[in-house]
Scaffold this motif. Structure first.
Motif, short mmCIF file in Angstrom:
data_model
loop_
_atom_site.label_atom_id
_atom_site.label_comp_id
_atom_site.label_asym_id
_atom_site.label_seq_id
_atom_site.Cartn_x
_atom_site.Cartn_y
_atom_site.Cartn_z
N GLU A 153 77.68 37.68 48.63
CA GLU A 153 76.37 37.13 48.31
C GLU A 153 76.44 35.61 48.38
OE1 GLU A 153 73.23 38.40 44.89
OE2 GLU A 153 75.03 37.44 44.12
N ALA A 154 75.38 34.94 48.80
CA ALA A 154 75.39 33.48 48.84
C ALA A 154 73.96 32.95 48.67
CB ALA A 154 75.97 32.99 50.17
N SER A 155 73.88 31.65 48.31
CA SER A 155 72.58 31.03 47.99
C SER A 155 71.97 30.35 49.22
CB SER A 155 72.74 29.95 46.92
OG SER A 155 73.74 30.27 46.00
N PHE A 156 70.67 30.44 49.37
CA PHE A 156 69.97 29.76 50.47
C PHE A 156 68.59 29.34 50.00
CE2 PHE A 156 73.03 32.69 52.25
CZ PHE A 156 73.75 31.84 53.09
N GLY A 157 68.23 28.10 50.33
CA GLY A 157 66.90 27.60 49.99
C GLY A 157 65.85 28.29 50.85
N VAL A 158 64.69 28.57 50.26
CA VAL A 158 63.62 29.22 51.04
C VAL A 158 62.96 28.16 51.94
CG1 VAL A 158 61.42 30.45 50.90
CG2 VAL A 158 63.21 30.89 49.20
N PHE A 213 64.74 31.77 55.92
CA PHE A 213 65.92 31.00 55.53
C PHE A 213 66.52 30.41 56.81
CE2 PHE A 213 65.39 34.42 52.51
CZ PHE A 213 65.49 33.77 51.30
N THR A 214 67.08 29.22 56.71
CA THR A 214 67.71 28.61 57.88
C THR A 214 69.17 28.39 57.52
OG1 THR A 214 65.64 27.61 58.50
CG2 THR A 214 67.63 26.66 59.47
N ILE A 215 70.04 29.01 58.32
CA ILE A 215 71.42 29.22 57.86
C ILE A 215 72.44 28.59 58.78
CG2 ILE A 215 73.10 31.07 57.46
CD1 ILE A 215 70.63 32.59 56.26
N ASN A 216 73.29 27.77 58.16
CA ASN A 216 74.36 27.08 58.88
C ASN A 216 75.59 27.99 58.93
OD1 ASN A 216 75.70 24.94 60.08
ND2 ASN A 216 76.33 24.05 58.12
N LYS A 217 76.09 28.21 60.13
CA LYS A 217 77.22 29.14 60.29
C LYS A 217 78.52 28.42 59.94
CE LYS A 217 78.14 30.57 64.54
NZ LYS A 217 78.14 31.33 65.79
N ILE A 218 79.05 28.68 58.71
CA ILE A 218 80.30 27.98 58.35
C ILE A 218 81.40 28.92 57.87
CG2 ILE A 218 79.34 25.71 57.80
CD1 ILE A 218 79.56 26.53 54.82
N GLY A 219 81.05 30.11 57.39
CA GLY A 219 82.08 30.98 56.82
C GLY A 219 81.73 32.45 57.02
N VAL A 220 82.40 33.29 56.24
CA VAL A 220 82.29 34.75 56.43
C VAL A 220 80.84 35.23 56.31
CG1 VAL A 220 82.97 36.98 55.43
CG2 VAL A 220 84.62 35.09 55.56
N PHE A 221 80.19 34.80 55.22
CA PHE A 221 78.85 35.31 54.94
C PHE A 221 77.84 34.81 55.98
CE2 PHE A 221 74.77 35.63 52.92
CZ PHE A 221 74.84 36.88 52.32
N THR A 222 77.89 33.51 56.23
CA THR A 222 76.88 32.93 57.14
C THR A 222 77.11 33.42 58.58
OG1 THR A 222 78.24 30.93 57.15
CG2 THR A 222 76.33 30.91 55.73
N LYS A 223 78.36 33.67 58.94
CA LYS A 223 78.62 34.25 60.28
C LYS A 223 78.01 35.64 60.37
CE LYS A 223 82.64 31.74 61.79
NZ LYS A 223 84.00 31.52 61.33
N LEU A 275 69.72 19.35 44.47
CA LEU A 275 71.19 19.27 44.56
C LEU A 275 71.77 20.63 44.94
CD1 LEU A 275 71.89 17.14 41.36
CD2 LEU A 275 71.46 16.36 43.69
N GLU A 276 72.98 20.57 45.48
CA GLU A 276 73.62 21.83 45.90
C GLU A 276 74.99 21.93 45.26
OE1 GLU A 276 73.39 22.71 50.23
OE2 GLU A 276 75.25 23.79 49.79
N ARG A 277 75.32 23.10 44.79
CA ARG A 277 76.63 23.38 44.23
C ARG A 277 77.04 24.78 44.64
NH1 ARG A 277 78.45 19.17 43.20
NH2 ARG A 277 79.38 18.44 41.27
N ARG A 278 78.32 25.06 44.70
CA ARG A 278 78.77 26.43 44.88
C ARG A 278 78.22 27.25 43.73
NH1 ARG A 278 80.78 29.08 49.06
NH2 ARG A 278 83.03 29.22 48.99
N MET A 279 77.63 28.39 44.01
CA MET A 279 77.06 29.23 42.95
C MET A 279 77.61 30.64 43.01
SD MET A 279 73.11 28.21 42.90
CE MET A 279 72.61 26.51 42.70
#
Ligand SMILES: Cc1cc2nc3c(=O)[nH]c(=O)nc-3n(C[C@H](O)[C@H](O)[C@H](O)COP(=O)(O)OP(=O)(O)OC[C@H]3O[C@@H](n4cnc5c(N)ncnc54)[C@H](O)[C@@H]3O)c2cc1C
Ligand code: FES
Length: 274
Positions: A52-57, A69-79, A234-238
């Motif tokens: 699960e991961a967080s994304f701004g609407v 959602f607009t998603i940057n491909k950086i890791g397992v979830f976003t890929k 602001l953004e933080r790991r959640m």
């Protein structure tokens, strides 16, 4: 709530950012979501077996019964999301957190300042303000949006339309001059200083990489925007997204529950890393 992918669109020339529009499997979920959602909020998306991961609407409610959602491909979830196709199922929790409180600022001029792919929730905010039923309740709407290079701007067809409208003034800037770019050049804080949007009766909404936020806030201060008329996200790991796990704190604040949108007045001083 169970959702499915309705549409996807590649946003950037390097294919690192993709938008996905999610549709609701149940009408009751759709009604519940839209009765509460405000631009600036985020959702927790989940994919079976990937987490699960967080994304701004990145959409406004009046656009239709989907959530973008607009998603940057950086890791397992976003890929994994980048690999999904229309019809694929996906879980969604939210909308969560605080929002850009524009309803408190009717009659004011609105200045939106964004950089990089953090522009997503500011895009939702601008679309919200461009709702034909709402637009006349606000004064001038100015958008300053920076990207490293032209191919990295999001929502290009919409940007083209905004640049032709007379109810929104859009300034797009890239970091350094290029032959194929006839718009502004320079970092967002410098360009903001040069454009010097009027501060009397205006409120500013700022979101971008930490370094952009760090240098833009003093510029706004200099231009005369008081701390209670500057909002930033602001953004933080959640992890939990609802103030339970303690993963996302900045000083005494939990970004998931007290934020992600804060007024500068509410935040007091930005922590050193911002
Ligand atoms: C409120 C909020 C809104 C967000 N909105 C968006 C959005 O609109 N679009 C989007 O693409 N992403 C957004 N993010 C970030 C997104 O949640 C992460 O990119 C995602 O969790 C990465 O998952 P992954 O499994 O692909 O990467 P991982 O494998 O978990 O991480 C890959 C790399 O990125 C780093 N990283 C991951 N997440 C973060 C983070 N939050 N802060 C700093 N470094 C991080 C990791 O440390 C690691 O180095 C948002 C985050 C928050 C908290
Ligand atoms: S993510 Fe758990 S407290 Fe914020």
């Amino acid at each position: 709530m169970p959702m499915y992918i309705a549409r996807t669109a590649v946003e950037t020339e390097d294919h690192s950012l993709r938008s996905v529009e999610l549709a609701f499997q149940h009408d009751s979920d759709r009604e519940r979501f839209f009765s509460g959602y405000r631009p600036g909020q985020f959702c927790q998306l989940s994919i079976f077996g990937k987490g699960e991961a967080s994304f701004g609407v990145a959409s406004a409610a009046w656009e239709g019964s989907f959530v973008r959602f607009t998603i940057n491909k950086i890791g397992v979830f976003t890929k994994a999301i980048h690999g999904m196709q229309p019809g694929d199922p996906i879980g969604m929790r939210g909308a969560l957190g605080t929002w850009y409180p524009v309803e408190e600022w009717k009659g004011a001029d609105i200045v939106v300042i964004g950089g990089g792919y953090a522009f997503t929730t500011l895009y939702a905010l601008t679309k919200h303000l461009l709702d034909p039923k709402l637009r006349q309740e606000y004064g001038d709407l100015t958008v300053i949006y920076g990207a490293r290079e032209p191919g990295l701007f999001l929502y290009k067809p919409e940007m083209k339309m905004w640049s032709r409208r007379d109810d929104v003034t859009l300034f797009q800037t890239i970091d350094t001059p290029r032959e194929d770019w006839d718009g502004l050049t320079g970092y967002v804080p410098t360009v903001t200083k040069e454009l010097a949007p009027r501060a009397d009766n205006a409120v500013a909404f700022v979101c971008g990489p930490p370094v952009m936020i760090k240098f833009t806030l003093p510029v706004l201060n200099e231009l005369g925007f008081p701390p209670d008329r500057i909002y930033t996200s602001l953004e933080r790991r959640m992890k939990c997204g609802i103030g339970k796990c303690g993963r996302c704190n900045i000083g005494p604040k939990y970004v998931c529950k007290d934020g992600p949108v804060f007024s500068l007045a509410a935040l007091g001083e930005l922590p050193a890393e911002f």
